[in-house]
Design an enzyme around this catalytic site. Structure first.
Site, mmCIF file in Angstrom:
data_model
loop_
_atom_site.group_PDB
_atom_site.id
_atom_site.type_symbol
_atom_site.label_atom_id
_atom_site.label_comp_id
_atom_site.label_asym_id
_atom_site.label_seq_id
_atom_site.Cartn_x
_atom_site.Cartn_y
_atom_site.Cartn_z
ATOM 1 N N SER A 111 0.826 -1.214 0.000
ATOM 2 C CA SER A 111 0.000 0.000 0.000
ATOM 3 C C SER A 111 0.858 1.260 0.000
ATOM 4 C CB SER A 111 -0.902 0.013 1.235
ATOM 5 O OG SER A 111 -1.648 -1.163 1.326
HETATM 6 N N1 SAH Z 1 -0.012 -5.395 4.020
HETATM 7 C C1 SAH Z 1 0.706 -5.759 2.816
HETATM 8 C C2 SAH Z 1 -0.025 -5.427 1.542
HETATM 9 C C3 SAH Z 1 -1.280 -6.178 1.423
HETATM 10 S S1 SAH Z 1 -1.994 -6.360 -0.147
HETATM 11 C C4 SAH Z 1 2.089 -5.168 2.818
HETATM 12 O O1 SAH Z 1 2.443 -4.497 3.783
HETATM 13 O O2 SAH Z 1 2.833 -5.428 1.869
HETATM 14 C C5 SAH Z 1 -3.270 -7.462 0.372
HETATM 15 C C6 SAH Z 1 -2.811 -8.854 0.661
HETATM 16 O O3 SAH Z 1 -3.909 -9.596 1.152
HETATM 17 C C7 SAH Z 1 -2.305 -9.600 -0.572
HETATM 18 O O4 SAH Z 1 -1.022 -10.084 -0.312
HETATM 19 C C8 SAH Z 1 -3.300 -10.750 -0.725
HETATM 20 O O5 SAH Z 1 -2.735 -11.935 -1.229
HETATM 21 C C9 SAH Z 1 -3.782 -10.923 0.695
HETATM 22 N N2 SAH Z 1 -5.075 -11.571 0.846
HETATM 23 C C10 SAH Z 1 -6.169 -11.477 0.063
HETATM 24 N N3 SAH Z 1 -7.173 -12.208 0.559
HETATM 25 C C11 SAH Z 1 -6.710 -12.779 1.708
HETATM 26 C C12 SAH Z 1 -7.279 -13.648 2.677
HETATM 27 N N4 SAH Z 1 -8.529 -14.088 2.598
HETATM 28 N N5 SAH Z 1 -6.503 -14.042 3.714
HETATM 29 C C13 SAH Z 1 -5.233 -13.611 3.830
HETATM 30 N N6 SAH Z 1 -4.633 -12.789 2.946
HETATM 31 C C14 SAH Z 1 -5.374 -12.384 1.888
#
Ligand code: SAH
Length: 210
Positions: free
Chosen positions: A60
């Protein structure tokens, strides 16, 4: 390239954009964001925009990360559930905010990202990285003082509310096309919900996701 200077400049920029919590700003000063992004994007690591991290996912925008952490009111000793590990950057910031006595449980659904995040977070002792579906929360380690999702959810999920302590805070973007940053504060089992404005996130997958 002087990453430390770039970090200072970024933190000043975030301050100008309205972030005031010094613990959050100090965590951003300390954690090397360039180590959490792919090599080819390292020189952009301290620009205030999201970057691709592979698997169609993004780390993000720093402003958004800081905004969410400020709203989460994280403090030392707390146990935090971080949904959507991605690169691990948000988990690393949380690890600083809860300090050694606190704990961060971070959930990621994509195996490829877990592998990278494990490397990125090797030196952080108070973080547990778990492959799991964040739409179900993670009952094994519940209850949590704080829950944060960095993927967009259809609503504030029942399991999250269930796994939150009697006094606790959840921050999550809610909605499909654009999302409203939503803050839920639980006090003596009473819930208060606040809308903190519009943002854009990748969707939360899994059983209760999109
Ligand atoms: N916080 C992260 C960015 C997150 S992007 C950072 O600091 O880099 C959102 C993330 O959520 C992605 O990696 C995606 O694969 C994950 N995601 C999506 N659905 C999910 C779920 N049901 N459970 C766990 N992770 C999930």
């Amino acid at each position: 390239m002087n990453f430390q200077q770039k970090r200072k400049d970024l933190v000043n920029e975030l301050r100008e954009k309205g972030i005031i919590n010094n613990d959050v700003l100090n965590a951003l000063l300390e954690i090397p964001r360039h180590k959490f992004v792919p090599k080819k994007h390292q020189k952009e690591a301290y620009k205030d925009y999201p970057l691709p991290i592979g698997e169609n996912q993004t780390i993000s925008q720093p402003y958004t990360v800081a905004f969410m952490l400020e709203a989460l009111e994280v403090g030392p000793g707390q146990k935090v559930l971080d949904i959507g590990t991605g690169s691990g950057y948000n988990a690393a910031l949380l690890s600083k905010l809860v300090k050694e006595k606190g704990q961060v449980i971070t959930l990621e659904i994509k195996e490829e990202l877990i592998k990278k995040a494990k490397q990125n977070l090797k030196s952080y002792k108070n973080i547990k990285i778990i492959k799991g579906d964040g739409s179900q929360g993670y009952s094994k380690e519940a209850p949590y003082d704080r829950i944060i999702s960095t993927a967009a959810a259809p609503n504030i999920l029942k399991n999250w509310l269930k796994q939150l302590k009697k006094e606790g805070i959840i921050i999550a973007p809610v909605g499909s096309l654009t999302q409203v940053m939503t803050k839920v504060t639980k006090k003596k089992n009473q819930l208060k919900k606040e809308d903190l404005g519009f943002f854009q996130f990748v969707p939360l997958k899994g059983e209760y996701g999109f």
